[in-house]
Motif scaffolding. Structure first.
Motif, short mmCIF file in Angstrom:
data_model
loop_
_atom_site.label_atom_id
_atom_site.label_comp_id
_atom_site.label_asym_id
_atom_site.label_seq_id
_atom_site.Cartn_x
_atom_site.Cartn_y
_atom_site.Cartn_z
N GLY B 76 0.73 -1.15 0.08
CA GLY B 76 -0.11 -0.10 0.27
C GLY B 76 0.67 1.25 0.02
O GLY B 76 0.54 2.29 0.64
N VAL B 77 2.10 1.35 -0.72
CA VAL B 77 2.98 2.22 -0.82
C VAL B 77 3.11 2.57 -2.12
O VAL B 77 2.98 1.94 -3.12
N GLU B 78 3.66 4.04 -2.45
CA GLU B 78 4.16 3.89 -3.90
C GLU B 78 5.44 3.73 -3.91
O GLU B 78 6.72 4.00 -3.23
N ILE B 79 6.13 2.73 -5.10
CA ILE B 79 7.27 2.86 -5.25
C ILE B 79 7.72 3.03 -6.64
O ILE B 79 7.40 2.42 -7.86
N PRO B 80 8.39 4.33 -6.83
CA PRO B 80 8.38 4.99 -7.89
C PRO B 80 9.81 4.39 -8.64
O PRO B 80 10.42 3.71 -8.10
N PRO B 81 9.77 4.28 -10.15
CA PRO B 81 10.93 3.76 -10.77
C PRO B 81 12.14 4.33 -10.59
O PRO B 81 11.87 5.73 -10.46
N PRO B 82 13.30 3.71 -10.23
CA PRO B 82 14.35 4.52 -9.90
C PRO B 82 15.23 5.14 -10.71
O PRO B 82 16.47 5.43 -10.63
N TYR B 83 14.93 4.78 -12.37
CA TYR B 83 15.93 4.86 -13.19
C TYR B 83 16.10 6.38 -13.48
O TYR B 83 15.34 7.16 -13.77
N ARG B 84 17.42 6.36 -14.02
CA ARG B 84 17.93 7.93 -14.53
C ARG B 84 17.36 7.76 -16.05
O ARG B 84 17.32 6.87 -16.53
N LEU B 85 16.95 9.28 -16.37
CA LEU B 85 16.68 9.18 -17.96
C LEU B 85 17.90 9.63 -18.53
O LEU B 85 18.77 10.69 -18.17
N PRO B 86 18.00 9.21 -20.10
CA PRO B 86 18.98 9.43 -20.76
C PRO B 86 18.87 10.89 -21.11
O PRO B 86 17.72 11.29 -21.30
N GLU B 87 20.04 11.56 -21.55
CA GLU B 87 19.80 12.85 -21.79
C GLU B 87 19.41 13.28 -23.22
O GLU B 87 18.87 14.20 -23.50
N ASN B 88 19.59 12.37 -24.08
CA ASN B 88 19.03 12.15 -25.44
C ASN B 88 18.73 10.89 -25.93
O ASN B 88 19.23 9.79 -25.21
N ALA B 188 7.28 -8.87 -0.66
CA ALA B 188 7.09 -7.24 -0.94
C ALA B 188 8.02 -6.29 -0.31
O ALA B 188 8.61 -5.60 -1.02
N ARG B 189 8.44 -6.86 0.97
CA ARG B 189 9.42 -5.76 1.48
C ARG B 189 10.70 -6.05 0.86
O ARG B 189 11.52 -4.92 0.85
N VAL B 190 11.07 -6.97 0.53
CA VAL B 190 12.35 -7.55 -0.07
C VAL B 190 12.49 -6.72 -1.22
O VAL B 190 13.46 -6.29 -1.72
N VAL B 191 11.42 -6.81 -1.94
CA VAL B 191 11.38 -6.43 -3.39
C VAL B 191 11.47 -4.78 -3.24
O VAL B 191 12.33 -4.18 -3.92
N LYS B 192 10.87 -4.27 -2.18
CA LYS B 192 10.83 -2.77 -2.11
C LYS B 192 12.24 -2.37 -1.76
O LYS B 192 12.85 -1.32 -2.17
N TRP B 193 12.84 -3.24 -0.87
CA TRP B 193 14.47 -2.59 -0.52
C TRP B 193 15.17 -2.66 -1.57
O TRP B 193 16.10 -1.85 -1.69
N LEU B 194 15.03 -3.60 -2.66
CA LEU B 194 15.94 -3.76 -3.76
C LEU B 194 15.58 -2.93 -5.00
O LEU B 194 16.48 -2.42 -5.76
N LEU B 195 14.28 -2.65 -5.17
CA LEU B 195 13.77 -1.96 -6.26
C LEU B 195 13.38 -0.63 -6.09
O LEU B 195 13.39 0.22 -6.91
N ALA B 196 13.12 -0.07 -4.73
CA ALA B 196 12.66 1.31 -4.59
C ALA B 196 13.96 2.01 -4.69
O ALA B 196 15.08 1.62 -4.55
N PRO B 197 13.76 3.20 -5.19
CA PRO B 197 14.99 4.30 -5.55
C PRO B 197 15.65 4.35 -4.23
O PRO B 197 15.03 4.57 -2.97
N SER B 198 16.90 4.42 -4.16
CA SER B 198 17.74 4.37 -2.84
C SER B 198 17.65 5.76 -2.35
O SER B 198 17.07 6.46 -3.04
N ALA B 199 18.01 5.96 -1.04
CA ALA B 199 18.05 7.10 -0.62
C ALA B 199 18.80 8.23 -1.40
O ALA B 199 18.25 9.57 -1.74
N ASN B 200 19.69 7.88 -1.86
CA ASN B 200 20.71 8.52 -2.62
C ASN B 200 20.00 9.05 -4.00
O ASN B 200 19.96 10.12 -4.54
N ALA B 201 19.43 8.08 -4.61
CA ALA B 201 18.65 8.32 -5.86
C ALA B 201 17.54 9.43 -5.61
O ALA B 201 17.39 10.13 -6.55
N THR B 202 16.88 9.02 -4.51
CA THR B 202 15.56 10.00 -4.15
C THR B 202 16.27 11.50 -4.24
O THR B 202 15.62 12.39 -4.62
#
Lengths: 215, 426
Positions: B76-88, B188-202
């Protein structure tokens, strides 16, 4: 005629005092803040008050509030409010007690000295003096009001001038027609707007303003 | 707990256990993606690796995306995709972005961990339920001479085994009952731990958003100052110069030609009136006096009064927001109402203002023809940018045919100096 003046800017205050004295008004007190203004109005009960909307200490609409409060304590106290800008909201608040003897003008109007002095006298005599800009806004809002759209251009001109608070004679002078013609236009306007036509000038003005404010 | 609840609870849990088991192959499905991705890196040297890498990464991201959505649903939380967008959109830029994105490597680490966790979380609940049921079946099997069958801790020779087996089975069932809803959450918690954006990425993301909105704000402010400068220069200043000239000439002419002097003075007065009108409009655009006087309440009602359409204002605020937020909110509403008057073809509009959960929420609706969108260079896009400076957001619901509702939210606190509440039609 005894006047209380509420204006905080020295330049304008001195100018207004000079102007009023030149036209034989007796400035009994000139104050520069809201609370002082309220006290002066209640103490002196002047024949007319000329008040700037924005006054210390808050530099908001202190002057307007003081004027409205004073009119609550001294019903019918004639007040002419000056402002750098006009808001219909404030015009509505001033007119809301339906007592008349109020004016609401842009400060610019002071430069037309004759008209300005005429407006003060009108307010002192229990009439109204609304800024043409207020009336323009009111009429713009009434663009879709059925009865208003049936007015002829000349009748609209008469209506605007009347809503500003001008007498039949003044309207006649402005439009270069006879007072009788103005009277006829007014009768037509009141017929079209379905308002009761009163003999009393002030009542007619207030009725028109109330009508415009409603649409 | 009634019998009914018991049955329903059991059915829910069994379904959960079954779907968990069904997820097991899905968790294993990701494993081939590990070598597929790794092997493409050296192949980049021979070019063929470039499309392959992009393809396999895209596959991996779709795969992890599925688990991200699933975990988000379970927790019941939001897990945004953590990926960087390419510049072009160039392939090499994309490869570089993918290869240097820590999220790519976290995805890779996720695959084996998820396989193990997925198998464990899929098998354990079902095993517990079956094991529990088996505890009741074992004594029956023993009766039918299936003597070699053993059960946890007991076999046919254990004293009291016929009673012990169902008891142990019951224990299994109780454990299953307790664990079944918890195990998917663990997964799900394991998934979130590995797939949620890291604090750094956030934080990186947040910094990027802030930098963008700051740049926008600075640009907008500079443009605004330029506009004010130009307006003053071409408007009031020019009028005052003209006024000075008229006065000077009138002074000259006063003795020689009083009539001409009088005309010039009238001209001068006219100039001063126009200069004042221009200044007034300018001030309105910077900070409307009525907003300073009366706050949002009075200012919005004044706005409604001056609007060509009837506008209903419904405002409930227990205080005033900070001045910059108040101003942003006012101009956002003003701009939206201007749009309503210009484009919507509406016969009426309404404004609703509330402050809830630390956010100022503003809704503006009309009964017009709809189809409004925040297009680049449009008014709504401008509002969005202006709100972004305050972390505010803009939402538009405007189906073709109408009605249109524009929603704005601004995080802010109210200073509870005075209570204002009003509603009414203007």
């Amino acid at each position: 005629m005894r006047v209380v003046l509420g204006e905080d800017l020295v330049l304008l205050r001195d100018g207004l005092i000079r102007l009023l004295q030149a036209y034989d008004f007796d400035v009994v007190e000139a104050v520069d803040s809201g609370p002082a203004l309220l006290k002066a109005l209640v103490d002196h009960r002047p024949d007319v008050a000329v008040v700037d909307v924005r006054l210390p200490p808050t530099f908001t609409d202190e002057g307007l509030r003081a004027a409205i409060e004073a009119r609550k304590r001294v019903p019918g106290l004639p007040v002419l409010v000056l402002s750098q800008y006009v808001e219909q909201l404030y015009a509505r608040e001033l007119l809301s007690d339906r007592g008349g003897a109020v004016g609401y003008l842009l400060k610019d109007r002071v430069s037309d000295v004759k008209q300005f002095v005429d407006a003060i006298r009108r307010v002192a005599a229990g009439g109204t003096a609304m800024d043409p800009e207020v009336i323009t806004q009111l009429l713009a809002r009434g663009a879709r009001d059925q009865p208003l759209t049936t007015l002829t251009p000349r009748e609209r001109e008469v209506l605007s001038l009347m809503a500003e608070g001008r007498s039949n004679g003044a309207i006649a002078g402005r439009l270069f027609v006879t007072e009788k013609a103005v009277g006829k236009h007014i009768a037509n306007i009141f017929g079209k707007l379905d308002l009761p036509l009163s003999e009393d000038d002030n009542r007619r003005v207030l009725a028109v303003l109330a009508y415009l404010d409603r649409v | 707990m009634t019998d009914h609840d018991l049955v329903r609870g059991a059915r829910e849990r069994l379904t959960q256990a079954a779907t968990g088991l069904a997820r097991t192959p899905l968790s294993l499905l990701g494993l081939p993606l590990i070598p597929l991705q790794l092997v493409t890196y050296p192949l980049i040297l021979v070019t063929v690796g470039v499309p392959l890498l992009l393809l396999f990464t895209a596959l991996a991201r779709r795969y992890t995306g599925f688990f991200r959505r699933w975990a988000a649903g379970v927790l019941g939380v939001e897990i945004p995709p953590p990926y960087r967008l390419p510049e072009n959109r160039g392939p090499m830029t994309r490869v570089r972005t993918v290869a240097t994105d820590p999220a790519t490597w976290r995805d890779l680490a996720f695959l084996p961990v998820n396989a193990i966790t997925g198998v464990f979380c899929g098998v354990v609940p079902m095993a517990l339920w079956l094991g529990g049921a088996f505890g009741f079946m074992v004594p029956l099997l023993w009766l039918t001479n299936a003597n070699s069958i053993e059960y946890t801790l007991v076999d046919i020779d254990t004293p009291g085994g016929f009673v012990l087996a169902p008891m142990i089975g019951t224990a299994y069932l109780a454990l299953a009952w307790w664990a079944t809803p918890r195990i998917p959450r663990l997964h799900a918690r394991v998934v979130k731990w590995l797939l949620a954006p890291s604090a750094n990425a956030t934080l990186t993301d947040r910094v990027r958003v802030l930098a963008d909105s700051r740049a926008d704000t600075v640009d907008a402010q500079a443009a605004e100052l330029r506009r004010i400068e130009r307006d003053l220069h071409d408007g009031a200043q020019a009028r005052l110069v003209a006024l000075g000239m008229s006065l000077g000439m009138a002074e000259e002419l006063l003795a020689r030609d009083p009539r001409a002097a009088q005309e010039l003075l009238a001209e001068a007065r006219q100039s001063s009136t126009l200069a004042l009108a221009e200044l007034r409009n300018l001030v309105r655009g910077i900070h409307p006096p009525v907003l300073a006087d009366r706050g949002l309440d009075g200012a919005l009602r004044a706005l409604a009064l001056a609007h060509p359409l009837p506008v209903e204002v419904d405002l409930e605020l227990s205080g005033r927001p900070e001045a910059p937020v108040e101003s942003a909110a006012y101009f956002a509403v003003a701009e939206t109402l201007t749009n309503v008057a210009k484009h919507s073809g509406a016969t009426g509009a309404w404004v609703r203002v509330r402050h809830e959960h630390g956010r100022l929420s503003l809704m503006i609706g009309d009964d017009g023809r709809g189809g409004a969108a925040a297009s680049e260079g449009g008014g709504l896009r401008g509002i969005e940018r202006r709100l972004a400076a305050f972390d505010g957001t803009l939402g538009i619901a405007s189906p073709v045919g109408g009605p249109t509702i524009v929603t704005m939210e601004l995080p802010c606190e109210l200073s509870s100096v005075k209570t204002s509440s009003s509603s009414g039609t203007a």
